[in-house]
Motif scaffolding. Structure first.
Motif, PDB file in Angstrom:
ATOM      1  N   GLY A  90       0.802  -1.219   0.000  1.00 29.86           N
ATOM      2  CA  GLY A  90       0.000   0.000   0.000  1.00 29.86           C
ATOM      3  C   GLY A  90       0.833   1.267   0.000  1.00 29.86           C
ATOM      4  O   GLY A  90       0.286   2.365  -0.039  1.00 29.86           O
ATOM      5  N   SER A  91       2.158   1.104   0.017  1.00 33.78           N
ATOM      6  CA  SER A  91       3.056   2.258  -0.082  1.00 33.78           C
ATOM      7  C   SER A  91       3.736   2.211  -1.446  1.00 33.78           C
ATOM      8  O   SER A  91       4.181   1.153  -1.895  1.00 33.78           O
ATOM      9  CB  SER A  91       4.135   2.211   0.997  1.00 33.78           C
ATOM     10  N   CYS A  92       3.826   3.353  -2.090  1.00 33.69           N
ATOM     11  CA  CYS A  92       4.457   3.451  -3.402  1.00 33.69           C
ATOM     12  C   CYS A  92       5.926   3.054  -3.294  1.00 33.69           C
ATOM     13  O   CYS A  92       6.636   3.522  -2.400  1.00 33.69           O
ATOM     14  CB  CYS A  92       4.320   4.879  -3.930  1.00 33.69           C
ATOM     15  N   VAL A  93       6.373   2.188  -4.213  1.00 34.06           N
ATOM     16  CA  VAL A  93       7.760   1.731  -4.193  1.00 34.06           C
ATOM     17  C   VAL A  93       8.737   2.833  -4.602  1.00 34.06           C
ATOM     18  O   VAL A  93       9.934   2.723  -4.340  1.00 34.06           O
ATOM     19  CB  VAL A  93       7.983   0.481  -5.086  1.00 34.06           C
ATOM     20  N   ASP A  94       8.235   3.894  -5.234  1.00 29.92           N
ATOM     21  CA  ASP A  94       9.112   4.975  -5.668  1.00 29.92           C
ATOM     22  C   ASP A  94       9.156   6.136  -4.675  1.00 29.92           C
ATOM     23  O   ASP A  94      10.233   6.590  -4.302  1.00 29.92           O
ATOM     24  CB  ASP A  94       8.685   5.496  -7.048  1.00 29.92           C
ATOM     25  N   CYS A  95       7.983   6.606  -4.244  1.00 27.81           N
ATOM     26  CA  CYS A  95       7.963   7.800  -3.384  1.00 27.81           C
ATOM     27  C   CYS A  95       7.609   7.498  -1.933  1.00 27.81           C
ATOM     28  O   CYS A  95       7.637   8.381  -1.083  1.00 27.81           O
ATOM     29  CB  CYS A  95       6.997   8.848  -3.945  1.00 27.81           C
ATOM     30  N   ASP A  96       7.237   6.241  -1.654  1.00 28.08           N
ATOM     31  CA  ASP A  96       6.900   5.775  -0.315  1.00 28.08           C
ATOM     32  C   ASP A  96       5.630   6.397   0.267  1.00 28.08           C
ATOM     33  O   ASP A  96       5.343   6.239   1.445  1.00 28.08           O
ATOM     34  CB  ASP A  96       8.083   5.985   0.642  1.00 28.08           C
ATOM     35  N   GLN A  97       4.869   7.097  -0.566  1.00 30.48           N
ATOM     36  CA  GLN A  97       3.590   7.655  -0.120  1.00 30.48           C
ATOM     37  C   GLN A  97       2.524   6.562  -0.197  1.00 30.48           C
ATOM     38  O   GLN A  97       2.631   5.624  -0.997  1.00 30.48           O
ATOM     39  CB  GLN A  97       3.182   8.848  -0.997  1.00 30.48           C
ATOM     40  N   PRO A  98       1.467   6.662   0.620  1.00 25.79           N
ATOM     41  CA  PRO A  98       0.393   5.664   0.551  1.00 25.79           C
ATOM     42  C   PRO A  98      -0.298   5.668  -0.820  1.00 25.79           C
ATOM     43  O   PRO A  98      -0.508   6.726  -1.415  1.00 25.79           O
ATOM     44  CB  PRO A  98      -0.584   6.110   1.640  1.00 25.79           C
ATOM     45  N   ILE A  99      -0.592   4.468  -1.313  1.00 25.78           N
ATOM     46  CA  ILE A  99      -1.355   4.320  -2.553  1.00 25.78           C
ATOM     47  C   ILE A  99      -2.830   4.425  -2.171  1.00 25.78           C
ATOM     48  O   ILE A  99      -3.274   3.759  -1.229  1.00 25.78           O
ATOM     49  CB  ILE A  99      -1.061   2.962  -3.220  1.00 25.78           C
ATOM     50  N   PRO A 100      -3.604   5.248  -2.860  1.00 29.08           N
ATOM     51  CA  PRO A 100      -5.022   5.400  -2.504  1.00 29.08           C
ATOM     52  C   PRO A 100      -5.766   4.060  -2.512  1.00 29.08           C
ATOM     53  O   PRO A 100      -5.530   3.203  -3.370  1.00 29.08           O
ATOM     54  CB  PRO A 100      -5.561   6.337  -3.583  1.00 29.08           C
ATOM     55  N   LEU A 101      -6.657   3.904  -1.563  1.00 37.81           N
ATOM     56  CA  LEU A 101      -7.441   2.677  -1.435  1.00 37.81           C
ATOM     57  C   LEU A 101      -8.181   2.363  -2.733  1.00 37.81           C
ATOM     58  O   LEU A 101      -8.228   1.207  -3.158  1.00 37.81           O
ATOM     59  CB  LEU A 101      -8.420   2.798  -0.260  1.00 37.81           C
ATOM     60  N   ALA A 102      -8.736   3.377  -3.380  1.00 31.31           N
ATOM     61  CA  ALA A 102      -9.479   3.158  -4.624  1.00 31.31           C
ATOM     62  C   ALA A 102      -8.577   2.532  -5.692  1.00 31.31           C
ATOM     63  O   ALA A 102      -9.016   1.680  -6.462  1.00 31.31           O
ATOM     64  CB  ALA A 102     -10.077   4.469  -5.123  1.00 31.31           C
ATOM     65  N   ARG A 103      -7.329   2.941  -5.738  1.00 33.31           N
ATOM     66  CA  ARG A 103      -6.392   2.355  -6.713  1.00 33.31           C
ATOM     67  C   ARG A 103      -6.123   0.896  -6.380  1.00 33.31           C
ATOM     68  O   ARG A 103      -6.096   0.041  -7.268  1.00 33.31           O
ATOM     69  CB  ARG A 103      -5.085   3.147  -6.735  1.00 33.31           C
ATOM     70  N   LEU A 104      -5.923   0.584  -5.107  1.00 36.05           N
ATOM     71  CA  LEU A 104      -5.697  -0.802  -4.705  1.00 36.05           C
ATOM     72  C   LEU A 104      -6.940  -1.656  -4.928  1.00 36.05           C
ATOM     73  O   LEU A 104      -6.828  -2.837  -5.271  1.00 36.05           O
ATOM     74  CB  LEU A 104      -5.242  -0.873  -3.253  1.00 36.05           C
ATOM     75  N   GLU A 105      -8.106  -1.069  -4.732  1.00 36.28           N
ATOM     76  CA  GLU A 105      -9.357  -1.804  -4.998  1.00 36.28           C
ATOM     77  C   GLU A 105      -9.432  -2.180  -6.474  1.00 36.28           C
ATOM     78  O   GLU A 105      -9.833  -3.285  -6.826  1.00 36.28           O
ATOM     79  CB  GLU A 105     -10.576  -0.964  -4.618  1.00 36.28           C
ATOM     80  N   ALA A 106      -9.038  -1.240  -7.336  1.00 35.11           N
ATOM     81  CA  ALA A 106      -9.081  -1.494  -8.779  1.00 35.11           C
ATOM     82  C   ALA A 106      -7.964  -2.428  -9.223  1.00 35.11           C
ATOM     83  O   ALA A 106      -8.140  -3.231 -10.141  1.00 35.11           O
ATOM     84  CB  ALA A 106      -8.984  -0.173  -9.542  1.00 35.11           C
ATOM     85  N   ASN A 107      -6.810  -2.320  -8.582  1.00 34.66           N
ATOM     86  CA  ASN A 107      -5.645  -3.123  -8.944  1.00 34.66           C
ATOM     87  C   ASN A 107      -4.859  -3.476  -7.684  1.00 34.66           C
ATOM     88  O   ASN A 107      -3.943  -2.755  -7.299  1.00 34.66           O
ATOM     89  CB  ASN A 107      -4.763  -2.340  -9.932  1.00 34.66           C
ATOM     90  N   PRO A 108      -5.207  -4.597  -7.047  1.00 34.87           N
ATOM     91  CA  PRO A 108      -4.542  -4.969  -5.787  1.00 34.87           C
ATOM     92  C   PRO A 108      -3.036  -5.196  -5.904  1.00 34.87           C
ATOM     93  O   PRO A 108      -2.340  -5.204  -4.900  1.00 34.87           O
ATOM     94  CB  PRO A 108      -5.246  -6.266  -5.370  1.00 34.87           C
ATOM     95  N   THR A 109      -2.531  -5.358  -7.120  1.00 34.74           N
ATOM     96  CA  THR A 109      -1.101  -5.554  -7.287  1.00 34.74           C
ATOM     97  C   THR A 109      -0.355  -4.235  -7.524  1.00 34.74           C
ATOM     98  O   THR A 109       0.872  -4.248  -7.692  1.00 34.74           O
ATOM     99  CB  THR A 109      -0.790  -6.516  -8.457  1.00 34.74           C
ATOM    100  N   ALA A 110      -1.062  -3.118  -7.508  1.00 36.36           N
ATOM    101  CA  ALA A 110      -0.420  -1.821  -7.759  1.00 36.36           C
ATOM    102  C   ALA A 110       0.729  -1.605  -6.786  1.00 36.36           C
ATOM    103  O   ALA A 110       0.571  -1.782  -5.588  1.00 36.36           O
ATOM    104  CB  ALA A 110      -1.441  -0.691  -7.642  1.00 36.36           C
ATOM    105  N   GLU A 111       1.869  -1.211  -7.335  1.00 35.84           N
ATOM    106  CA  GLU A 111       3.023  -0.960  -6.480  1.00 35.84           C
ATOM    107  C   GLU A 111       3.438   0.507  -6.483  1.00 35.84           C
ATOM    108  O   GLU A 111       4.357   0.892  -5.768  1.00 35.84           O
ATOM    109  CB  GLU A 111       4.202  -1.846  -6.878  1.00 35.84           C
ATOM    110  N   ARG A 112       2.742   1.298  -7.289  1.00 36.39           N
ATOM    111  CA  ARG A 112       3.048   2.724  -7.362  1.00 36.39           C
ATOM    112  C   ARG A 112       1.772   3.550  -7.260  1.00 36.39           C
ATOM    113  O   ARG A 112       0.711   3.111  -7.684  1.00 36.39           O
ATOM    114  CB  ARG A 112       3.720   3.059  -8.693  1.00 36.39           C
ATOM    115  N   CYS A 113       1.929   4.756  -6.729  1.00 31.87           N
ATOM    116  CA  CYS A 113       0.815   5.705  -6.751  1.00 31.87           C
ATOM    117  C   CYS A 113       0.608   6.134  -8.204  1.00 31.87           C
ATOM    118  O   CYS A 113       1.445   5.861  -9.071  1.00 31.87           O
ATOM    119  CB  CYS A 113       1.121   6.909  -5.853  1.00 31.87           C
ATOM    120  N   ILE A 114      -0.494   6.792  -8.479  1.00 34.81           N
ATOM    121  CA  ILE A 114      -0.809   7.185  -9.862  1.00 34.81           C
ATOM    122  C   ILE A 114       0.281   8.095 -10.436  1.00 34.81           C
ATOM    123  O   ILE A 114       0.685   7.925 -11.580  1.00 34.81           O
ATOM    124  CB  ILE A 114      -2.181   7.886  -9.911  1.00 34.81           C
ATOM    125  N   ALA A 115       0.749   9.054  -9.662  1.00 38.42           N
ATOM    126  CA  ALA A 115       1.756   9.995 -10.171  1.00 38.42           C
ATOM    127  C   ALA A 115       3.037   9.269 -10.573  1.00 38.42           C
ATOM    128  O   ALA A 115       3.578   9.505 -11.664  1.00 38.42           O
ATOM    129  CB  ALA A 115       2.043  11.071  -9.127  1.00 38.42           C
TER     130      ALA A 115
END
Length: 138
Positions: A90-115
């Motif tokens: 749930g933390s971005c692998v690049d900037c270490d900021q939290p990945i929004p819940l909505a993004r994880l709901e859409a893609n549970p494997t997301a490793e980066r925030c949208i930016a």
């Protein structure tokens, strides 16, 4: 705004990812068994003209591409499960900021925030030529 995930949310994502992992493994196993039963390689070896050979090659390539997609997704699921195990899911692998819940709901494997994902895709687009085009040397 992104927020830290609760323990309950992390456990829910763990369950979703584990179920998807099992589903993908079953899919790959079924695809391989189906491929074996259909003897795609035998089909390719028994063709009698170039048009039949092209169709046989396409059938083989399509089956392999499908398996490749499953394997790529299996790797992404495994990586997400490892992040859960390490405590940084749930933390971005690049900037270490939290990945929004909505993004994880859409893609549970997301490793980066949208930016950061957008930045990565832009950088990759600049490096790789569009499909079907080759680099020209000057």
């Amino acid at each position: 705004m992104a927020v830290e995930l609760t323990d309950e949310e992390i456990q829910r994502f763990r369950k979703i990812l584990q179920e998807r992992f099992e589903e993908l493994k079953r899919g790959v196993r079924e695809d391989l068994l189906r491929s074996d039963r259909e003897h795609f390689t035998d089909l390719a070896g028994e063709v009698h003209d170039p048009e039949e050979a092209s169709v046989a090659d396409l059938v083989i390539d399509t089956g392999l591409a499908h398996i490749d997609r499953h394997i790529s997704e299996i790797r992404a699921v495994e990586a997400a499960l490892l992040r859960i195990g390490r405590g940084d899911y749930g933390s971005c692998v690049d900037c270490d900021q939290p990945i929004p819940l909505a993004r994880l709901e859409a893609n549970p494997t997301a490793e980066r925030c949208i930016a950061c994902q957008t930045d990565l895709e832009r950088a990759e687009a600049l490096v790789e030529p569009p499909t079907g085009q080759h680099h020209r040397t000057l």
